[in-house]
Enzyme design. Structure first.
Site, PDB file in Angstrom:
ATOM      1  CE  LYS A 150       6.867  22.028  58.516  1.00 42.94           C
ATOM      2  NZ  LYS A 150       6.017  23.221  58.603  1.00 42.94           N
ATOM      3  CG  ASN A 168       0.458  20.623  58.035  1.00 43.27           C
ATOM      4  OD1 ASN A 168      -0.672  20.160  58.009  1.00 43.27           O
ATOM      5  ND2 ASN A 168       0.702  21.895  58.273  1.00 43.27           N
ATOM      6  CD  GLU A 204       5.675  25.559  60.392  1.00 41.70           C
ATOM      7  OE1 GLU A 204       4.993  24.692  60.954  1.00 41.70           O
ATOM      8  OE2 GLU A 204       5.859  25.573  59.163  1.00 41.70           O
ATOM      9  CG  ASN A 231      -3.708  18.665  66.980  1.00 37.19           C
ATOM     10  OD1 ASN A 231      -4.166  17.712  67.597  1.00 37.19           O
ATOM     11  ND2 ASN A 231      -3.065  18.538  65.844  1.00 37.19           N
ATOM     12  N   GLY A 254      -9.773  30.816  59.950  1.00 35.75           N
ATOM     13  CA  GLY A 254      -8.415  31.335  59.996  1.00 35.75           C
ATOM     14  C   GLY A 254      -7.612  30.903  58.790  1.00 35.75           C
ATOM     15  CB  ALA A 255      -3.942  30.916  58.244  1.00 32.57           C
ATOM     16  CE1 TYR A 281      36.310  32.298  53.111  1.00 37.70           C
ATOM     17  CE2 TYR A 281      38.506  32.675  54.015  1.00 37.70           C
ATOM     18  CZ  TYR A 281      37.214  33.103  53.793  1.00 37.70           C
ATOM     19  OH  TYR A 281      36.815  34.329  54.245  1.00 37.70           O
TER      20      TYR A 281
END
Length: 756
Positions: free
Chosen positions: A94, A318, A136, A286, A196-197, A39
Site C-alpha cells: 500500500k 481502490n 487498512e 475477491n 460489512g465495512a 542535526y
C-alpha cells in the site's frame, strides 16, 4: 495461486533486497556543515519555529507529505486474521502505491493488538508524526468504532480505505453504469450481498449522492437485514426493511443494482432473471466473485458487470482513489476527509471515464480498446490523469466544506500536479503556451497510427493545431470510434486520402519530380513515392505550402524516413548540415544532447553550427542554454584528434556566439558538477550543471541518450531536426502519443518563431 506465481512473488519480495521500500534523504549530507545543519546545532532552529507555531511543521518537516498505513492484521485481503506481522507485506505494498501514484511518503505501521481501545490509543498518539492516517485491513464491526474514535480525537485525515476507498470507486462506477443504462440514481433499487465495512460505506455514499434510503435492501450471511433483527449497529439499522423476506432471492425481483461484497458464488445464475431490465451486477468478492462475469452475461446479456479482478473489464480498484484523495487532502491542509470530499472524488472518477482513454493506458493494457461503454465504466489505475482530476476536486471540496487550513488556487494546483505527474509537462509548458491557439496547420504522415490519432485529439483539445492527416478515410472511419476519439473527419481535421484525393496529390507529383529527380529518385518511382510513401506526401504538402509543419515516420527505420525528408525539404540559409537534438527529463532537470541521429563524425565547424542551432531550440523551452562540449579530455589534458576537434569548436563558438554560455572540452561529470569544474579550471563560463551536452560524434550522443533513457525511465523529447528551412520532424519507431504531442507543440512553436 499456482506454485510458479507463488515462487515469483516470494522472489519479488526478497531480491535484490528484502521488502518493497526504503527511506532516502532529501537533503545532501556530505560534509561537517551539512551534518551541523541537519542535526545539532542547526536543527534547533526549525524546532523552535514549530514550538512557537505548530503549523510550521509543514514548512520544515516532511509531515505534510507523510501518511501512516496502519493495520492490526485482522482482515487482510482474502487471507483473514493473519496477524499484524504477517500483514506487513500488504502494508508495504500500500505504501508503494501511495508513492507511485501520488508521490506521498508512507510509514507502514503494524499494531499488534486486537483490542480496539489499545489500537485507538496507539494510533492517536502518533498524530505529531503524520499528515494523515490510512487504516487498512481491520475487521468489522471494530473498524467502524476505531475510525469514528480516531476521527473524533485526531485533527488530521483518518480514512479506512477498505470502507471508503471501495465506496468511492463503486459510486463512480454505479453513476456511469446507470447513465449507460438510461437510469437515474434517485430511481434505482439496490440489493446487497454483504453488510460489512465496505458494503455499508458503499450504500452510505450512494445515499448521500441521491439514492433513497428506502430503495436499499441489505443482506448478509444471516439473510435479509429486517426491522425485527436484534443487535444491529446504528449504521445497519438505518437500512433495516419492514419485510417478511429473509433470503437473497426473495429481495432480488425488480432490483436495478446487485452489489456483492461477500463470498464466492453467492449469486446464482438462475436468480438473474429476477433482476430489473438492464441491471448492474457488481460482484466484488475477491479473488472469486459472487458470480463470474461470463456466467452473468450469458444469462443477462443486457447487464453491466463489474468485479474486483484485473482480468475482467470494470475492475473496482481502490487505487483509483485513495492516493489522490490523500494528495488533495494533504495539499489543502484538510483536518478530515468528509462526505463532500468523497462525493467529489467519486464524481471526478466518473467524469474521467467518459473521456477518451489516455494513450499510456492503452499501452499498459496491451492495446485493449478502452471506450466509455458497458465494459469501460471507470478509468483504469494507470490513467495518468487521475491525480490531476481527483486531487483538485477533493481539495476544492475540502475548501468549500470548511475543513481546509491551506486554501489553494485550484487551477494553479492542477497545473502543478500535471507538472509532477508527467515530468515532460514542466519542460514543455513554455512551448505549449507558445503554440496554444495558433491553429498551426501540421501534416501527419502516419495518419492511421493509433499514437498519432491520440496525439491529434490531445492537440485539438489544447487548441494548438489544425491537423492534416495523410490516411485512408475508410480506415479512419473505422478506427476513430474504436479508440473513443471525438474529432470529426473533414471538419476538425483535413484528410489527404491517397486512394481518392487525386486533385491534391496530382500537383504534388510534378513538384516532387522537380525537387527529387536529381537526388537519387528514379523517374519511374516519383508517382509511387507521392502516393505510397506518407513521409513524402506530408513533406511535399509542407514544401508546397499546403501546411506549415509536418511530423513523419514512426513506423519504420528512422534513417530511411530522414532520406525522404532531405530530398524534399531544403536546408536553411547558410546551414551546412542537418542535425538532431534530443531532450531528457531527469529528476535533476532537463538535459539536451546533440547530435543524436544525423552526422556520424562532425567537423569543428559543424560542432559549432549544431551547438548554435541547439541553443536557439532550447530557448524555446524557456531555458538559458549552458553548453558543455564533451570529450574524453578535460580542458587540454589530451591532444587526440577528438579532443582537438572540441577545443577548436569552442574557439569558433566564442568568436561567433560570444554571449553563449559554453565551455569545454570536458568530461561529462565536470559538465554536470560545478564543484568539479571549479577544481579543474578557475574560470568556467557558466554556473550550475550544463543543460546541453554536445558530443564529438553520433555514436557518443546516441549511446548516451539511449543509456540515460533506459536506465532512468526518463521521458524523451525529440529528436528534433535542426537546420532545415521548414519545421519537420521524423518520429522514431518507439515514440509515444505523448512524444508526438510534444513534437506537435514544438513544430507549432517553430512556425510561430519563423513568422516572427
Amino acid at each position: 495461486m499456482d506454485d510458479t506465481l507463488r515462487r515469483a512473488a516470494l522472489d519479488y519480495h526478497q531480491f535484490p533486497q528484502p521488502g518493497k521500500m526504503r527511506i532516502e534523504p532529501t537533503k545532501r549530507m556530505v560534509n561537517q556543515r551539512d551534518l551541523a545543519l541537519a542535526y545539532s546545532p542547526g536543527v534547533a532552529a526549525p524546532c523552535l519555529e514549530i514550538a512557537a507555531d505548530p503549523d510550521k511543521a509543514l514548512d520544515y518537516t516532511a509531515r505534510g507529505n507523510l501518511v501512516a498505513v496502519i493495520s492490526n492484521g485482522t482482515a487482510v485481503l482474502g487471507l483473514g486474521a493473519i496477524g499484524a506481522l504477517a500483514s506487513k507485506p500488504v502494508m508495504e505494498g500500500k505504501a508503494v502505491l501511495f508513492k507511485k501514484f501520488a508521490d506521498i511518503d508512507v510509514f507502514d505501521i503494524e499494531v499488534d493488538t486486537t483490542d480496539p481501545e489499545k489500537f485507538i490509543e496507539a494510533v492517536a498518539l502518533l498524530e505529531p508524526t503524520f499528515g494523515g492516517i490510512n487504516l487498512e485491513d481491520i475487521k468489522a464491526p471494530e473498524c467502524f468504532a476505531i475510525e469514528a474514535a480516531l476521527r473524533e480525537r485526531m485533527n488530521i485525515p483518518v480514512f479506512h480505505d477498505d470502507q471508503h476507498g471501495t465506496a468511492i470507486v463503486v459510486a463512480a462506477a454505479v453513476r456511469n453504469a446507470l447513465v449507460l443504462q438510461g437510469k437515474a440514481l434517485s430511481e434505482a433499487r439496490l440489493v446487497t450481498s454483504g453488510a460489512g465495512a465496505a458494503a455499508m460505506a458503499c450504500v452510505d455514499l450512494l445515499v448521500s449522492m441521491g439514492l433513497p434510503v428506502e430503495n436499499v435492501t441489505l443482506t448478509d450471511k444471516d439473510g435479509v437485514v429486517h426491522d425485527k433483527r436484534e443487535g444491529m449497529p446504528p449504521n445497519m439499522a438505518r437500512y433495516a426493511r419492514r419485510t417478511d423476506a429473509r433470503t437473497l432471492p426473495e429481495v432480488l425481483p425488480g432490483a436495478n443494482v446487485f452489489l456483492g461484497l461477500s463470498a464466492p458464488g453467492v449469486l446464482k445464475p438462475e436468480w438473474l432473471p429476477l433482476l430489473a431490465d438492464k441491471p448492474l451486477i457488481f460482484a466484488l468478492a475477491n479473488p472469486e466473485p459472487e458470480i463470474l462475469p461470463e456466467v452473468a452475461r450469458a444469462e443477462r446479456p443486457d447487464a453491466i458487470v463489474a468485479t474486483g479482478r484485473s482480468d475482467y473489464p470494470n475492475q473496482v480498484n481502490n487505487v483509483l482513489c485513495f492516493p489522490y484523495i490523500f494528495r488533495g487532502a494533504l495539499d489543502a491542509g484538510a483536518t478530515t476527509i468528509n462526505e463532500a470530499m468523497k462525493v467529489a472524488a467519486a464524481e471526478a472518477i466518473a467524469s474521467l471515464a467518459r473521456l477518451p482513454a489516455h494513450e499510456s493506458v492503452a499501452s499498459a493494457y496491451g492495446g485493449r480498446k478502452l471506450v466509455f461503454g458497458p465494459e469501460y465504466i471507470i478509468p483504469t489505475p494507470f490513467d495518468p490523469r487521475l491525480i490531476v482530476e481527483i486531487a483538485p476536486a477533493v481539495a476544492k471540496a475540502a475548501m468549500d466544506s470548511g475543513v481546509a487550513k491551506r486554501p489553494l488556487d485550484i487551477e494553479a494546483y492542477k497545473r502543478s500536479l500535471a507538472q509532477q505527474n508527467t515530468r515532460s509537462t514542466q519542460l514543455m509548458m513554455p512551448v505549449f503556451e507558445a503554440a496554444r491557439h495558433t491553429r498551426t496547420r501540421i501534416a501527419y504522415g502516419e495518419g492511421e497510427d493509433e499514437r498519432v490519432l491520440r496525439a491529434i485529439q490531445d492537440a485539438l483539445d489544447d487548441g494548438i493545431v489544425q491537423p492534416v492527416i495523410v490516411a485512408r478515410r475508410r480506415i479512419l472511419a473505422q478506427r476513430l470510434p474504436e479508440l473513443g476519439l471525438r474529432f470529426e473527419l473533414d471538419k476538425d481535421v483535413e484528410v489527404i486520402d491517397p486512394e481518392t484525393d487525386h486533385a491534391i496529390l496530382g500537383p504534388l507529383v510534378d513538384a516532387y519530380r522537380n525537387a527529387a529527380a536529381r537526388k537519387g529518385v528514379p523517374s519511374a518511382e516519383i508517382i509511387r513515392h507521392v502516393y505510397r510513401r506518407p513521409t513524402v506526401t506530408a513533406a511535399m504538402l509542407l514544401r508546397t505550402g499546403h501546411v506549415d509543419a509536418a511530423l513523419v515516420g514512426g513506423n519504420s527505420e528512422y534513417w530511411g524516413q530522414v532520406e525522404h525528408v532531405l530530398r524534399t525539404i531544403d536546408r536553411g540559409p547558410g546551414q551546412s548540415r542537418v542535425y538532431a537534438l534530443s531532450g531528457l527529463i531527469l529528476d535533476a532537470g532537463a538535459l539536451f544532447i546533440t547530435d543524436t541521429h544525423m552526422v556520424p563524425d562532425p567537423t569543428p565547424e559543424q560542432i559549432a553550427e549544431m551547438t548554435m542551432l541547439a541553443a536557439a531550440e532550447i530557448r524555446q523551452f524557456g531555458l538559458e542554454p549552458r553548453v558543455a562540449l564533451l570529450s574524453h579530455s578535460n580542458f587540454g589534458s589530451s591532444h587526440s584528434p577528438s579532443a582537438r576537434k572540441m577545443r577548436t569548436a569552442n574557439a569558433i563558438l566564442r568568436e561567433k556566439a560570444p554571449d553563449l554560455l559554453v565551455d569545454g572540452e570536458m568530461h561529462a561529470d565536470a559538465a554536470l558538477s560545478q564543484r568539479l569544474r571549479e577544481r579543474l579550471v578557475p574560470d568556467s563560463r557558466f554556473d550550475g550543471p550544463a543543460n546541453l551536452l554536445v558530443m564529438p560524434n553520433l555514436d557518443a550522443a546516441n549511446i548516451t541518450l539511449t543509456a540515460l533513457s533506459a536506465s532512468s525511465s526518463s521521458p524523451t523529447v525529440g529528436p528534433m531536426l535542426m537546420g532545415l528551412s521548414r519545421p519537420i520532424h521524423v518520429l522514431t519507431p518507439g515514440v509515444t502519443a505523448r512524444g508526438i504531442l510534444n513534437l506537435t507543440a514544438i513544430a507549432a512553436a517553430e512556425v510561430m518563431q519563423q513568422k516572427r
